[in-house]
Scaffold this motif. Sequence first.
Motif, short mmCIF file in Angstrom:
data_model
loop_
_atom_site.label_atom_id
_atom_site.label_comp_id
_atom_site.label_asym_id
_atom_site.label_seq_id
_atom_site.Cartn_x
_atom_site.Cartn_y
_atom_site.Cartn_z
N VAL A 1 0.84 -1.20 0.00
CA VAL A 1 0.00 0.00 0.00
C VAL A 1 0.88 1.27 0.00
O VAL A 1 0.59 2.24 -0.70
CB VAL A 1 -0.99 -0.03 1.20
CG1 VAL A 1 -1.69 1.30 1.40
CG2 VAL A 1 -2.02 -1.13 1.00
N MET A 2 1.99 1.22 0.74
CA MET A 2 2.91 2.37 0.75
C MET A 2 3.50 2.59 -0.64
O MET A 2 3.67 3.72 -1.09
CB MET A 2 4.07 2.11 1.72
CG MET A 2 3.63 1.91 3.14
SD MET A 2 3.99 3.25 4.23
CE MET A 2 5.74 3.35 4.21
N GLU A 3 3.79 1.49 -1.30
CA GLU A 3 4.37 1.55 -2.65
C GLU A 3 3.40 2.22 -3.61
O GLU A 3 3.78 3.12 -4.37
CB GLU A 3 4.62 0.10 -3.07
CG GLU A 3 5.58 -0.16 -4.18
CD GLU A 3 5.72 -1.69 -4.33
OE1 GLU A 3 6.49 -2.29 -3.56
OE2 GLU A 3 5.04 -2.27 -5.20
N ILE A 4 2.13 1.81 -3.56
CA ILE A 4 1.20 2.40 -4.52
C ILE A 4 0.82 3.83 -4.14
O ILE A 4 0.51 4.64 -4.99
CB ILE A 4 -0.05 1.52 -4.77
CG1 ILE A 4 -0.93 1.44 -3.56
CG2 ILE A 4 0.29 0.15 -5.32
CD1 ILE A 4 -2.32 1.02 -3.93
N ALA A 5 0.89 4.14 -2.85
CA ALA A 5 0.63 5.52 -2.42
C ALA A 5 1.67 6.45 -3.07
O ALA A 5 1.35 7.55 -3.54
CB ALA A 5 0.69 5.63 -0.90
N LYS A 6 2.91 5.98 -3.12
CA LYS A 6 3.98 6.77 -3.75
C LYS A 6 3.71 6.92 -5.25
O LYS A 6 3.85 8.00 -5.82
CB LYS A 6 5.33 6.05 -3.57
CG LYS A 6 6.03 6.41 -2.30
CD LYS A 6 7.47 5.92 -2.36
CE LYS A 6 7.97 5.68 -0.95
NZ LYS A 6 8.93 4.62 -0.82
N GLU A 7 3.32 5.82 -5.85
CA GLU A 7 3.05 5.81 -7.29
C GLU A 7 1.92 6.79 -7.64
O GLU A 7 2.02 7.57 -8.59
CB GLU A 7 2.66 4.37 -7.69
CG GLU A 7 2.61 4.13 -9.17
CD GLU A 7 2.26 2.66 -9.48
OE1 GLU A 7 2.61 1.75 -8.68
OE2 GLU A 7 1.62 2.43 -10.52
N ILE A 8 0.86 6.75 -6.84
CA ILE A 8 -0.29 7.63 -7.09
C ILE A 8 0.10 9.09 -6.84
O ILE A 8 -0.25 9.99 -7.61
CB ILE A 8 -1.49 7.22 -6.20
CG1 ILE A 8 -2.04 5.88 -6.68
CG2 ILE A 8 -2.57 8.28 -6.20
CD1 ILE A 8 -3.09 5.24 -5.77
N SER A 9 0.86 9.32 -5.78
CA SER A 9 1.27 10.70 -5.46
C SER A 9 2.09 11.28 -6.61
O SER A 9 1.95 12.46 -6.98
CB SER A 9 2.12 10.73 -4.19
OG SER A 9 1.38 10.24 -3.10
N TYR A 10 2.93 10.46 -7.20
CA TYR A 10 3.78 10.90 -8.30
C TYR A 10 2.93 11.16 -9.55
O TYR A 10 3.03 12.20 -10.19
CB TYR A 10 4.83 9.82 -8.57
CG TYR A 10 5.74 10.12 -9.71
CD1 TYR A 10 6.74 11.09 -9.61
CD2 TYR A 10 5.59 9.44 -10.92
CE1 TYR A 10 7.57 11.36 -10.69
CE2 TYR A 10 6.41 9.70 -11.99
CZ TYR A 10 7.40 10.66 -11.88
OH TYR A 10 8.22 10.94 -12.94
N LYS A 11 2.06 10.21 -9.84
CA LYS A 11 1.26 10.27 -11.08
C LYS A 11 0.24 11.42 -11.06
O LYS A 11 -0.04 12.02 -12.09
CB LYS A 11 0.54 8.94 -11.24
CG LYS A 11 -0.08 8.73 -12.59
CD LYS A 11 -0.63 7.31 -12.73
CE LYS A 11 -1.48 7.16 -13.95
NZ LYS A 11 -0.79 7.28 -15.20
N PHE A 12 -0.32 11.71 -9.88
CA PHE A 12 -1.41 12.68 -9.82
C PHE A 12 -1.01 14.03 -9.21
O PHE A 12 -1.87 14.86 -8.91
CB PHE A 12 -2.61 12.09 -9.06
CG PHE A 12 -3.35 11.05 -9.88
CD1 PHE A 12 -4.39 11.41 -10.73
CD2 PHE A 12 -2.96 9.72 -9.83
CE1 PHE A 12 -5.04 10.47 -11.50
CE2 PHE A 12 -3.61 8.76 -10.59
CZ PHE A 12 -4.66 9.13 -11.43
N GLU A 13 0.27 14.24 -9.03
CA GLU A 13 0.72 15.53 -8.48
C GLU A 13 0.22 16.65 -9.40
O GLU A 13 0.27 16.52 -10.62
CB GLU A 13 2.25 15.53 -8.41
CG GLU A 13 2.74 16.59 -7.48
CD GLU A 13 4.26 16.59 -7.32
OE1 GLU A 13 4.93 15.82 -8.02
OE2 GLU A 13 4.73 17.41 -6.52
N HIS A 14 -0.28 17.71 -8.84
CA HIS A 14 -0.82 18.88 -9.57
C HIS A 14 -2.14 18.60 -10.28
O HIS A 14 -2.63 19.45 -11.02
CB HIS A 14 0.19 19.42 -10.60
CG HIS A 14 1.56 19.65 -10.03
ND1 HIS A 14 1.77 20.44 -8.92
CD2 HIS A 14 2.77 19.17 -10.40
CE1 HIS A 14 3.07 20.43 -8.63
NE2 HIS A 14 3.70 19.66 -9.50
#
Length: 182
Positions: A24-37
């Motif tokens: 879950v931590m891994e995908i949280a990072k992925e989502i944060s990166y992909k959806f920033e801004h």
Amino acid sequence: MEQVHIEDRTFELFIRYESIKDRVMEIAKEISYKFEHLDPVFLPVLNGSFMFTADLLKNVNIKSSVQFIKVASYQGDSSTGQVKSLLGLSDSLTGKHIIILEDIIDTGLTMKHLLEELNKQNPASIFVVTLLYKKESLQYPINPDIACFNITQEFVVGYGLDYEGYGRNLRHIYKERVNSKQ
Ligand code: IMP
């Protein structure tokens, strides 16, 4: 706890909380990166996704909002089979980037209805995240953008998922033991 008994069935330990948390931590990072801004709206599907949502969103560090939704099932007539309706949406999703958080995709029927309903609102994009994905059980062509764990057709409980309303509070995910019915 290696085994749990719920009502008439026995379940055995399947995915430990520590492994779930890492993923879950891994995908949280992925989502944060992909959806920033992009100011996304998370749409967790109740009830099953509550633990997953809490762990995931604690680790998402971008501007975003959350609206909990529920898909209610009721029996239609014999030609339509099960009918599903979407509850809980209060704010418009037009032009928004949506991230659906689901506990499990089994036949894919729930997600199919959900996608149809959400598409009516003309969002900018829809991204589907599921904790568990039973690809072999699919009856509708649903392909999530992220599946945290691919599993086979076994029935699972824990970490938000229930059997007959019980087991949602379990920390780990358990799968039904073969011939578990007492
Ligand atoms: P689908 O519409 O067949 O994809 O099923 C989705 C819903 O069925 C999920 O949101 C769960 O509520 C329930 N479900 C499917 N498989 C399981 C399971 O193994 N354990 C607990 N609930 C399940």
